[in-house]
Design an enzyme around this catalytic site. Structure first.
Site, PDB file in Angstrom:
ATOM      1  N   SER A   1       0.828  -1.194   0.000  1.00 15.96           N
ATOM      2  CA  SER A   1       0.000   0.000   0.000  1.00 15.96           C
ATOM      3  C   SER A   1       0.870   1.255   0.000  1.00 15.96           C
ATOM      4  O   SER A   1       2.097   1.193  -0.089  1.00 15.96           O
ATOM      5  CB  SER A   1      -0.940  -0.016   1.208  1.00 15.96           C
ATOM      6  N   HIS A   2       0.219   2.419   0.102  1.00 18.38           N
ATOM      7  CA  HIS A   2       0.913   3.703   0.037  1.00 18.38           C
ATOM      8  C   HIS A   2       0.336   4.611   1.107  1.00 18.38           C
ATOM      9  O   HIS A   2      -0.881   4.709   1.255  1.00 18.38           O
ATOM     10  CB  HIS A   2       0.713   4.326  -1.353  1.00 18.38           C
ATOM     11  N   SER A   3       1.219   5.274   1.836  1.00 21.35           N
ATOM     12  CA  SER A   3       0.758   6.094   2.959  1.00 21.35           C
ATOM     13  C   SER A   3      -0.042   7.314   2.524  1.00 21.35           C
ATOM     14  O   SER A   3      -0.823   7.849   3.310  1.00 21.35           O
ATOM     15  CB  SER A   3       1.953   6.546   3.799  1.00 21.35           C
ATOM     16  N   SER A   4       0.120   7.755   1.274  1.00 21.90           N
ATOM     17  CA  SER A   4      -0.510   9.011   0.836  1.00 21.90           C
ATOM     18  C   SER A   4      -1.544   8.842  -0.268  1.00 21.90           C
ATOM     19  O   SER A   4      -2.118   9.836  -0.722  1.00 21.90           O
ATOM     20  CB  SER A   4       0.578   9.985   0.348  1.00 21.90           C
TER      21      SER A   4
ATOM     22  N   ARG B   1      -9.327   4.722   4.464  1.00 16.89           N
ATOM     23  CA  ARG B   1      -8.617   3.713   3.692  1.00 16.89           C
ATOM     24  C   ARG B   1      -9.234   2.316   3.848  1.00 16.89           C
ATOM     25  O   ARG B   1      -9.428   1.601   2.873  1.00 16.89           O
ATOM     26  CB  ARG B   1      -7.148   3.671   4.104  1.00 16.89           C
TER      27      ARG B   1
END
Length: 396
Positions: free
Chosen positions: A219-222, A275
């Protein structure tokens, strides 16, 4: 341009191989007792290490004993006629050999000298051992790589590669400056500096929020949705980086236009804030198709997506094969395929010469360094230098 390199492992050999691919002559100075350490990391390419084959095509190998005065003199003679000298010995070692930048450039200001190290010159860690994993740890890369439960290093030597790329880039810049001014350069490239530079947005997030970016797995934090999502027979990676992409995903792929204006998901900020709900909504729909079917639908809608390829699939990747990206190079024990360098020139192809045997070019380089035939034989018989048996390269 001629480059003399006292190098081993990954970072420096990658820098000089990049220059060799672009047409430079690279003279690789190796130990007489085994040569570059990477030669023996494994024996998977017809008996030669995979790292070595990857990083050393197109070079000439000089096997010489740098502990001997004659060996150092031979290398000094070659450097005196070279454009670039690059090394990644332990800090201070090259100065003890009488090949430090200040000494070399005192009589040849046009020479470009590149010193590569783990932690750079000065500072409390200057003398520490610097392997790729250790630099990844010190640079914070490991802290943001992996799953929330388990930090991991990257699967490739990222810190070595980063330093090697910056070193070759710096050499090209220094050569360009020399063409304009006649002046060479002394350049230092540290693996730590290169890797911290690559931390990019994560580092700025830390500096401006005071919060350590979490490990996100795939995944991606942003960004959301940005992860692997289940299909009926596997999974597909989907990365939606803007709000228009979200609308295309839910409308054209999922056939659920109501999700486009759902207040939980309208903007990327909303989707990141929600999310878990966003990922659940996406996963509940991706399971309707096989991975192949979903991949076709995503591509038709222009939604960024991919399936995880294993390396046997990468070797036969149609995008590489159909674009003719593979060439054959020779090694002392047999041929192997090698990828063309990433930068493609429209009018000329990168040089893809053979991977040298240890000391393959020693005899010729001793002559080039000024030794007559008797002196060459004396150096070889005394163990100051080593000449490998020649192998017949592939016809070009």
């Amino acid at each position: 341009m001629t480059v003399v390199a006292i190098e081993q492992a990954v970072a420096a050999p990658l820098a000089t191989r990049s220059l060799a691919d672009l047409g430079a002559r690279v003279i690789k100075v190796e130990r007489i007792d085994g040569g570059d350490l990477a030669r023996g990391y494994d024996h998977v390419v017809h008996g030669t290490g995979a790292h070595f084959v990857w990083l050393n095509r197109g070079k000439e190998s000089l096997a010489v004993d740098l502990k001997s005065e004659q060996g150092r003199g031979i290398v000094r003679s070659l450097i005196n006629e070279a454009d670039v000298f690059l090394q990644n010995l332990a800090p201070g070692a090259v100065e003890r050999l009488g090949l430090g930048a200040d000494e070399l450039r005192s009589t040849r200001t046009e020479l470009i000298v590149v010193n590569m190290s783990g932690f750079g010159r000065g500072g409390p860690l200057e003398q520490r051992k610097a392997y790729d994993m250790l630099i990844q740890a010190e640079a914070g890369l490991i802290s943001i790589t992996g799953t929330p439960e388990t930090p991991v290093k990257t699967g490739i030597p990222t810190s070595d590669i980063a330093a090697g790329m910056y070193a070759s880039q710096a050499v090209l810049a220094a050569l360009l400056r020399r063409c304009r001014t006649g002046e060479g350069a002394t350049i230092d490239v540290a693996m730590l500096d290169a890797t911290v530079e690559w931390m990019g947005h994560a580092l700025y997030t830390q500096m401006h929020t005071g919060a350590q970016p979490p490990r996100m797995g795939l995944s991606h934090s942003s960004i959301a949705p940005y992860d692997a999502y289940p299909t009926s027979d596997g999974q597909v990676l989907i990365g939606v980086q803007n709000d228009l992409g979200w609308r295309s995903l839910v409308t054209e792929v999922f056939g659920a236009p109501e999700l486009a204006d759902d207040p939980r998901f309208v903007t990327n900020v909303d989707r990141v804030r929600n999310r878990h709900e966003c990922d659940a909504v996406v996963a509940s729909r991706t399971k309707r198709w096989t991975a192949a079917e979903l991949d076709v639908r995503l591509a038709a809608a222009g939604v960024p997506a991919a399936q995880v390829k294993y390396l046997d699939q990468v070797v036969e990747h149609p995008q590489l094969r159909q674009r003719d990206r593979w060439r054959t190079v020779d090694t002392e024990h047999g041929p192997t395929e090698a990828l063309l360098p990433p930068a493609t020139f429209a009018d000329v192809e990168a040089r893809m010469d053979d991977v040298p045997a240890l000391g393959q070019h020693t005899h010729a380089l001793l002559v080039e360094a000024g030794l007559d035939s008797d002196a060459v034989e004396d150096a070889l018989s005394a163990g100051v230098a080593r000449q490998a048996e020649q192998f017949q390269p592939l016809p070009r």
